[in-house]
Design a protein around this motif. Structure first.
Motif, PDB file in Angstrom:
ATOM      1  N   VAL A 117      -6.020  -3.603   2.352  1.00  0.00           N
ATOM      2  CA  VAL A 117      -6.290  -2.232   1.887  1.00  0.00           C
ATOM      3  C   VAL A 117      -7.206  -1.522   2.878  1.00  0.00           C
ATOM      4  CG1 VAL A 117      -7.477  -0.892   0.094  1.00  0.00           C
ATOM      5  CG2 VAL A 117      -5.839  -2.674  -0.554  1.00  0.00           C
ATOM      6  N   CYS A 141      -5.219  -0.441   5.825  1.00  0.00           N
ATOM      7  CA  CYS A 141      -4.333   0.687   5.483  1.00  0.00           C
ATOM      8  C   CYS A 141      -5.121   1.978   5.393  1.00  0.00           C
ATOM      9  CB  CYS A 141      -3.608   0.430   4.172  1.00  0.00           C
ATOM     10  SG  CYS A 141      -2.335  -0.820   4.337  1.00  0.00           S
ATOM     11  N   TYR A 158       0.879  -1.164   0.000  1.00  0.00           N
ATOM     12  CA  TYR A 158       0.000   0.000   0.000  1.00  0.00           C
ATOM     13  C   TYR A 158       0.910   1.206   0.000  1.00  0.00           C
ATOM     14  CZ  TYR A 158      -3.936   3.015   1.024  1.00  0.00           C
ATOM     15  OH  TYR A 158      -4.904   3.986   0.950  1.00  0.00           O
TER      16      TYR A 158
END
Lengths: 463, 463
Positions: free
Chosen positions: A395, A398, A337
């Protein structure tokens, strides 16, 4: 997309250059961010400025949205078509029109590949210094739309600094011919600089006049090992005062390890350090090498630098650069990420430790890889995906850590997007770097250039 | 100006800093153009950003116009108050706030004198390279508002290239804090660049963060004599390929004669030439002088250059510079009509002969003095007043010749104002350099930043 529109597009550019082929729609519908589902209606590939104007005028009449499309090497989703838009590709407008050794300028169409510009300049003993990983596929129009930066910014600045003329089709299909290559032109608001970095939301760049410079002499590379991050800038000051630095790059031991795992490359020197600096400078006089060694010795004496190596040839310089340039590729298996962020150089050390702390506290299992253009305060923060998380889970986690990092950036007056732009990826976070008043002004400017919201709607901000 | 407003201004900044004294009104009501009758209502001199905001908010409430005022060294009437405006002087906001040797930046208030910035940087072994005749009285805020250029642009660019952060009060009194000194910041439209060169019509600059660089080493000056204008650029190319040029200036034999008439200075060399070039370069390595001589010899062999001289010391360099820098002063007795214009360098020769022809044909009695920053295509065209014309008659005749000259500029894609701005002087001629569409966009942008038209109305264009 209704057939009536497609027929009109075909009439404008010819049937060979209008495509609804699913593989084209997929290819032209996304950029290198690869996190958005492409959903383009049709791809249209004009050959002339007049055709671009006509397509935009048609878009106004028929109320369809247009995504201007270059090499699509961006990482922010700025060139993605996710909402049934027409993709207007500049691929076919790729001619270098002229070069002038007196003015030291080159004129080209927006679809010209960056590397071709570099090579063409070089053949004429001139130099286009904006350089970054994707120059082999990125187009100059896209570079302009995102104000591309890269690895030589410390010496030569951003794309913005090299654009002396710009032809642009606005959201109403009008052609702007801005600044015409002039060095000095004090006749009102510089709309050229408004277009640069506007991510295709104000106008479609169709042609550019680019300033060139003298090629640098004999670039030489040093890699230095440092144990403390706070020593990076004293080292930079020492070298910067005495040498013409052309790059000042940074990577961590973790980053280096990943590169060595994946490539047949050697450590720069036997010992390991926590951090590495790659210094590139122009070997432009007989005394340069002596001065470079003096700087190195001074940095050793001060205890800032613990080890170092210097290139003795062009190929050695390339090998040292590979240690820095292959990081992205080496960590790609971990689906990192990425956050491309900047603060002013003097705040980098504080920023970097704060982020390390945030991530260690919130996500102790996440591994962080830092590298970047530390000479201009631009860091690439890469969080690696632990094996036990799916991409979606990762994701999502993050994204939850983003506000914590962006809060710190805001506190340090930094930027949530140093050189990748806002596009779709950072749109929701724009207020961390730009105030409410600024965003309101941007929206008014957008309305002036593109009253019907035809150009790249939903990128940067929602109108 | 009604007393109610004056009382409120006094309340905001204190009675010592609000003046309606006729000598103040005259002084603060005009700039160095000296052709407009000053007619200011009141002068207000705030000390803080908050006071600037309050004054602008009051202007919105009470509907009065504000002229932002720096050193008033401009030549376009951009800082003149001719219509009963309130002059907001930044004089008292003149503090250098900080300098940072890691970031190589300096923060200061808008009223700081340019020369103070240069000197302060120099004390810290850094360099602010934007340099021009009026640095001793011009303020950085004014430099920014007009994107000041000058004599070192060929190497270091314009003011625009050195502004990495800007605090600006908009026409509604909002404070914008733009870019915060960042090198890389790709978060939407760069409003900073819109403010730079906007001549106080979009916002009042209150604070700037300025980038600094390494001081140049040992600047050396050559003056070269040329017989043909078309040889200027081959000479420039020859020197530029091998040396770090810091200036490339031009003056005609007529210009030199005027200087020698008025000053105790010597010709650079015995012979006379039609044109002279002043080349300044950085003597940055042991071989530089040899290279400079080689370039000179090459230019002699080609027949481009007929004679030349090189400075052997700093004081000789200064004496050579004086030949170029004292031109303006030397011709001032002839009340010259000045035009500050530019084309791209490769078109200068054509442009200059065309203008010579136009003036010779239309006004055979007018003497023309050419000089300027020919390295960046910027020429100062000075038409001298014949003794038998009054100033009014002369100005009227020059204004009649303007359209002919500006037509030629338009045809060559040049600029009717290279570095002096538009202000009042060039307002009517703006369409020669900017299209109707561009001017319409500028007006929309003006309306977004300053909806009530409070800031410097009637400058640049009429809203």
């Amino acid at each position: 997309m209704n057939n009536h529109i497609i027929e009109q597009l075909i009439e404008l550019v010819g049937k060979d250059y209008v495509s609804s082929d699913p593989s084209d729609l997929k290819e032209y519908g996304q950029d290198w961010s690869k996190i958005f589902e492409p959903n383009a209606s049709v791809i249209v590939r004009p050959k002339t400025t007049e055709q671009v104007q006509e397509i935009v005028k048609l878009a106004n009449k028929e109320a369809f949205a247009v995504v201007p499309s270059g090499g699509r090497t961006g990482l922010s989703g700025g060139a993605c078509a996710t909402n049934g838009e027409v993709v207007l590709s500049l691929d076919r407008m790729n001619e270098i029109l002229s070069i002038n050794s007196i003015d030291r300028t080159l004129q080209c169409q927006a679809g010209t590949i960056t590397k071709q510009i570099q090579e063409f300049a070089s053949e004429h003993h001139l130099y286009y210094p904006v350089d970054f990983a994707s120059t082999g596929s990125s187009q100059i129009g896209g570079n302009i739309a995102t104000n591309a930066g890269g690895i030589k910014v410390i010496r030569w600045g951003m794309t913005r600094d090299w654009i002396v003329g710009l032809k642009v089709v606005t959201g109403t299909g009008e052609l702007l011919d801005l600044n015409s290559g002039l060095v000095k032109n004090a006749t009102g608001y510089d709309l050229r600089h408004l277009i640069i970095g506007s991510e295709g939301t104000l106008g479609i760049v169709v042609e550019a006049t680019i300033k060139l410079t003298t090629p640098p002499k004999d670039l030489t590379v040093m890699v230095l090992g440092l144990d403390q991050l706070s020593d990076v800038y004293p080292v930079m000051e020492t070298f910067q005062q005495k040498l013409n630095l052309t790059a000042f790059e940074f990577f961590s031991e973790q980053a280096l390890s990943k590169v060595l795992e994946h490539h047949e490359l050697q450590r720069p020197f036997e010992s390991t350090s926590n951090f590495y600096i790659l210094v590139e400078f122009e070997n432009d006089s007989e005394s340069t090498m002596d001065i470079a060694f003096e700087c190195f010795e001074q940095a050793m004496e001060q205890g800032w630098v613990v080890d170092g190596v210097i290139s003795q040839s062009e190929s050695q310089a390339e090998t040292l650069w590979a240690l820095r340039e292959r990081i992205s590729e080496s960590i790609s298996v971990h689906t990192p990420y990425k956050n491309d962020i900047s603060v002013i150089p003097s705040k980098v050390a504080e920023f970097l430790s704060s982020v390390d702390e945030i991530v260690a506290k919130e996500y102790p299992d996440f591994e962080i890889i830092w590298f970047g253009h530390i000479g201009d305060g631009n860091l690439h923060l890469n969080i690696l995906r632990p094996d036990d998380l799916t991409i979606d889970q990762f994701v999502e986690q993050c994204r939850r850590v983003n506000p914590l990092i962006f809060d710190k950036i805001k506190q340090l007056d930094g930027s949530i997007s140093a050189e990748h732009g806002v596009g779709l990826v950072k749109k929701d976070y724009l207020p961390y770097s730009r105030s409410e008043v600024e965003i309101a002004l941007m929206k008014s400017i957008k309305a002036a250039f593109d009253p019907k919201g035809i150009l790249n709607p939903g990128k940067l901000f929602d109108q």
